[in-house]
Write an enzyme that holds these catalytic residues in place. Structure first.
Site, PDB file in Angstrom:
ATOM      1  N   GLY A 240       5.412  -5.820   6.423  1.00  0.00           N
ATOM      2  CA  GLY A 240       6.160  -6.977   5.949  1.00  0.00           C
ATOM      3  C   GLY A 240       5.527  -7.560   4.705  1.00  0.00           C
ATOM      4  O   GLY A 240       4.911  -6.837   3.921  1.00  0.00           O
ATOM      5  N   ARG A 242       3.130  -9.843   2.125  1.00  0.00           N
ATOM      6  CA  ARG A 242       1.694 -10.070   1.987  1.00  0.00           C
ATOM      7  C   ARG A 242       1.274 -11.352   2.697  1.00  0.00           C
ATOM      8  O   ARG A 242       0.250 -11.382   3.383  1.00  0.00           O
ATOM      9  CB  ARG A 242       1.357 -10.148   0.493  1.00  0.00           C
ATOM     10  CG  ARG A 242      -0.107 -10.347   0.230  1.00  0.00           C
ATOM     11  CD  ARG A 242      -0.405 -10.043  -1.222  1.00  0.00           C
ATOM     12  NE  ARG A 242      -1.792 -10.335  -1.540  1.00  0.00           N
ATOM     13  CZ  ARG A 242      -2.342 -10.101  -2.728  1.00  0.00           C
ATOM     14  NH1 ARG A 242      -1.625  -9.571  -3.690  1.00  0.00           N
ATOM     15  NH2 ARG A 242      -3.606 -10.384  -2.941  1.00  0.00           N
ATOM     16  N   GLU A 264       0.907  -3.392   6.514  1.00  0.00           N
ATOM     17  CA  GLU A 264       1.420  -2.718   5.314  1.00  0.00           C
ATOM     18  C   GLU A 264       2.209  -3.783   4.583  1.00  0.00           C
ATOM     19  O   GLU A 264       3.172  -4.305   5.126  1.00  0.00           O
ATOM     20  CB  GLU A 264       2.255  -1.508   5.763  1.00  0.00           C
ATOM     21  CG  GLU A 264       2.578  -0.557   4.643  1.00  0.00           C
ATOM     22  CD  GLU A 264       3.910  -0.894   4.019  1.00  0.00           C
ATOM     23  OE1 GLU A 264       3.925  -1.780   3.137  1.00  0.00           O
ATOM     24  OE2 GLU A 264       4.901  -0.291   4.416  1.00  0.00           O
ATOM     25  N   CYS A 301       9.302  -0.309   0.766  1.00  0.00           N
ATOM     26  CA  CYS A 301       7.920  -0.593   0.381  1.00  0.00           C
ATOM     27  C   CYS A 301       7.528   0.245  -0.826  1.00  0.00           C
ATOM     28  O   CYS A 301       6.628  -0.108  -1.578  1.00  0.00           O
ATOM     29  CB  CYS A 301       6.974  -0.254   1.521  1.00  0.00           C
ATOM     30  SG  CYS A 301       7.554  -0.810   3.118  1.00  0.00           S
TER      31      CYS A 301
END
Lengths: 525, 525
Positions: A240, A242, A264, A301
């Site tokens: 998800g 930061r 991640e 991502c």
């Protein structure tokens, strides 16, 4: 199978009472039925306690039992049929073909981990023979890996099937012998319930202790934090933002017993266009880049958020081809109204940044949450001077950085934060520049691509979906592919155990037929 | 070779100017010559910057070059001759035979890692073939592990050769391709300088970049913290107290880029005496236990600080045998006056704890820092009610816990914090109890021993010197043995690289002859 809005705690199904919420169809902004009940702290404690109770029994299952359990989950997900895809479409705004493909990916992932479990290389077995005549005598030593303990998995918004309730984190943790408590993502709770019930049924039909799997609804700040700080939990998997990831990392580090968090988080996936490659194929690379950028509304991502190239005719041609292609792309529904709003904010902010020019926008879509693609440009000096230009914009937005010469490539690469991927487009004429850049990219990224786009992430043995901070919170691992199981393991050494106490993996006659390191040499005999 | 009290920063030798200190002979409390100069922040920055500069070149060395470098360090240490042992004796109070043995261990460790490097299994290579006909096509994917980057190693007080400047952490980090900056331990700075110069010379004669190794003097709160928080540093190895280790863990977690810290900290190494084993051998086990407890003044991470047994005649016999043996042990010099004082404090505190009885003390020694062994007893209910009884006392002190029945064994095991080791003494008649206890011990400890004492730690492939918190800050690893290299590695995946960009480890014809996972199957072909 109907969706009731329930929590799945071990073998039980119950409605959460802490609060109530509904899923939202992002294409219309309207709420979907039914109402979901969020978990309270007591529900968290019950799920974690059941996981703890289940751990010793579950990790003691044979490799074959555990592999069949994973395959049963896969089958149960397939058996849900169209209802799963329909609900996931409503909740995520993703199209049918993508979700069917993603279901295949999720199922394939579970089957890959079944194979990984059966192969048993994850056990990392090593045996050192006793040397009773040596001074001092060497004992008999045997090593295998075991699971860390119960794992909390946070469902990801952008992969409602492949990185959510029974996605890669769950599959790899279960493969490693760890019970899993899932914190379902609030954007697709119905999809989560359907998949959760498929896992719950597999636990029951496999005769496993109920605590091997639970699934809770609720938000990250309450239920998520409570799960991560529960003493029974020994590791965390998360995909998800930061901000969200770091909140979990901090919470885990402040526990009385700190635990690993595999978050991640953030990556802009730089693509370096080496001069001859760009001279040879600017137009084709430009349109291919836009296809990768806008795929799935850019909600990957590994979306290519940064292009680095040397100024000149080739870059102009690439830029024009990309701009033209982008202008032909119609915005598609983003995952949630919130993600759509954050994308618009990010695009607006980047457009206003000093020294940044808007090159092109895509067409707006008809959906309430359509993400209108955006392409920007700046120069290397400006990019290097403004770290904010490196912030990830989740969605179809990208920034081209023009360099005055190729010497700036390494400077930009050194300047970058850690990344999931880094790409070079090159021909054999770019060889020297590529050889110079490669070591920098190895330090910065988990995966290095040549002449391709980073958005495809193969689920296989040689994949790394990971990378230095802030791409992930722990660069020593991958969250996609066979290696993901290693995140949830720790080694245990057994000294001078009598045969009747030795686990099968470590017995003299190697009954599991494992590859083992015997006195330093790898052998299967 | 003379000792000048210098810092070793890359290829240079210079006297630190931040402050001055001298080593202390713990057997007399007197200062030794020469004066050592501590590093300032500028020295820290230079050492870290040199390490960063050296990283790409060093990690690109061939397996053979790197292995020979490790072997050269080993040879240079041996070539120091008696001066090293003499200085280490003065600084540590440890006897000659122990230090000669420890030198052999340090040298053997470097040679083991040379073999580990040559074998190349640490590279974890995997290759997935391209499937161009598949929909979507599968790219060519190849994975290898690379070093994390520059590593800071803290010398440990209790192994001035085997876990200090060129000890296990340094050897495994160098093996993994990571430059090392050592923070020398203030208790043996002269020993550190001698070994540091041996490493420095090996760097030079191997033609490696100077930044591959530096060594700084200074205390943990200033120089140590500055090293751990320097942006160039990517991992930390530490062996020492829980307080010291956790300070580094917290500092590393609060960096802009968090990094892993491998801190080996605190363990009391419980020994469970199963009933038939105790009935059969109480006297012999009791005296063997005291030999293990008092070895090296009890200054081992794996010192047996806790004995659990069922009350009755056999325990009485064990207790009496242990008490008698202990009373015959004369205290030997502890590593530092501070460690000696902390040991005395711990013994005093434990002696005053409610429900704890002193069973025996050893003889006091003549040395200024002689550690007078101590043996205590309590019952299970009291132990379970007072978590402070589980605190490690570094030195030759141990606590016997008497249980009313064997059912309390699991209760005590569950109650314990994480441990480096857990031991069962048993006979085949204790089989059922052992089978019940084993899964709990697996969750609690990194190494499980049967009918032996935990103080010996073999340097081999199947050793685990690690364990759940607070034994270490990261249970996923070992700090002793071949597996220690894994702590300093991360995987990188290479997608569709042309042959001329591929590292040798991943080339088609397998020029290094590595074991590789090819399309999911392990093979050396």
């Amino acid at each position: 199978m109907t969706i009731n809005g329930d929590l799945l705690i071990g073998a039980t199904v119950q409605h959460g009472t802490a609060s109530e919420f509904r899923a939202i169809d992002p294409s219309t902004g309207r709420e979907l039925l039914p109402a979901f009940g969020a978990a309270n702290l007591n529900d968290v404690s019950r799920a974690c306690a059941l996981a703890q109770q289940a751990f010793d029994t579950y990790r003691d299952t044979s490799l074959e039992q555990r592999a069949e359990f994973l395959e049963q989950i896969a089958q149960n997900i397939l058996d849900l049929g169209p209802v799963l895809i329909e609900r996931a479409m409503q909740e995520s705004g993703l199209p049918q073909a993508r979700l069917e493909g993603e279901r295949g990916r999720a199922v394939g992932q579970l089957r890959l981990f079944a194979k990984v479990v059966r192969d048993g290389r994850w056990l990392g077995t090593a045996l050192d023979s006793a040397l009773p005549e040596r001074t001092p005598p060497r004992p008999d030593l045997r090593l295998r890996k075991i699971g860390l303990g119960p794992v909390v998995v946070f469902g990801a918004s952008n992969f409602p099937l492949a990185f959510s309730v029974a996605g890669g984190d769950t599959a790899s943790a279960l493969a490693g012998g760890c019970p899993v408590v899932v914190k379902a993502h609030g954007a697709h709770p119905g999809t989560s319930e359907l998949v959760g019930r498929a896992v719950q049924a597999a636990v029951a039909s496999s005769g496993l202790p109920e605590g091997v799997f639970s699934m809770l609804h609720g938000d990250g700040r309450t239920v998520g934090q409570a799960l991560v700080t529960h003493p029974a939990i020994k590791a965390v998997g998360f995909t998800g933002s930061r901000q969200g990831g770091m909140a979990l990392v901090r919470a885990a580090a402040q526990r009385a017993e700190p635990i690993p968090v595999y978050a991640e988080m953030s990556s802009i996936n730089p693509m370096f266009m080496l001069p001859d490659a760009l001279a040879q194929g600017a137009g084709k690379i430009g349109s291919g880049f836009v296809d990768s950028l806008t795929l799935g509304s850019g909600q990957f991502c590994t979306n290519p958020g940064l292009v680095i190239a040397v100024e000149g005719n080739a870059l102009n041609k690439f830029r024009d081809a990309a701009a033209t292609a982008l202008q032909g792309k119609t915005g598609t529904t983003m995952l949630t109204p919130g993600i759509h709003a954050a994308f618009n904010d990010g695009v607006e902010k980047l457009g206003k940044a000093a020294g940044v020019t808007l090159l092109a926008r895509g067409q707006n879509g008809t959906s309430a949450s359509a993400g209108q693609a955006a392409l920007f440009m700046t120069d290397a000096a400006n990019f290097l001077a403004n770290p904010a230009l490196e912030d990830e914009i989740f969605g179809a937005a990208s920034l081209i950085v023009s360099c005055s010469d190729i010497g700036q490539f390494s400077q930009i690469a050194e300047h970058l934060d850690g990344q999931l991927t880094a790409t070079m487009f090159l021909t054999e004429n770019d060889r020297d520049a590529a050889l110079a850049l490669l070591p920098v990219l190895e330090r910065k990224a988990g995966r290095i691509l040549i002449n391709g786009f980073p958005t495809g992430v193969e689920v296989s043995h040689a994949m790394v979906h990971g990378g230095p901070f802030p791409a992930t919170s722990d660069s020593r691992s991958t969250s996609v592919g066979a290696g993901a199981i290693d995140r949830f393991l720790r080694p245990v050494s057994y000294q001078d155990l009598p045969a009747y106490l030795l686990p099968a993996a470590l017995q003299d006659d190697n009954p599991l037929g494992l590859w083992r390191v015997r006195d330093g040499e790898l052998a299967q005999a």
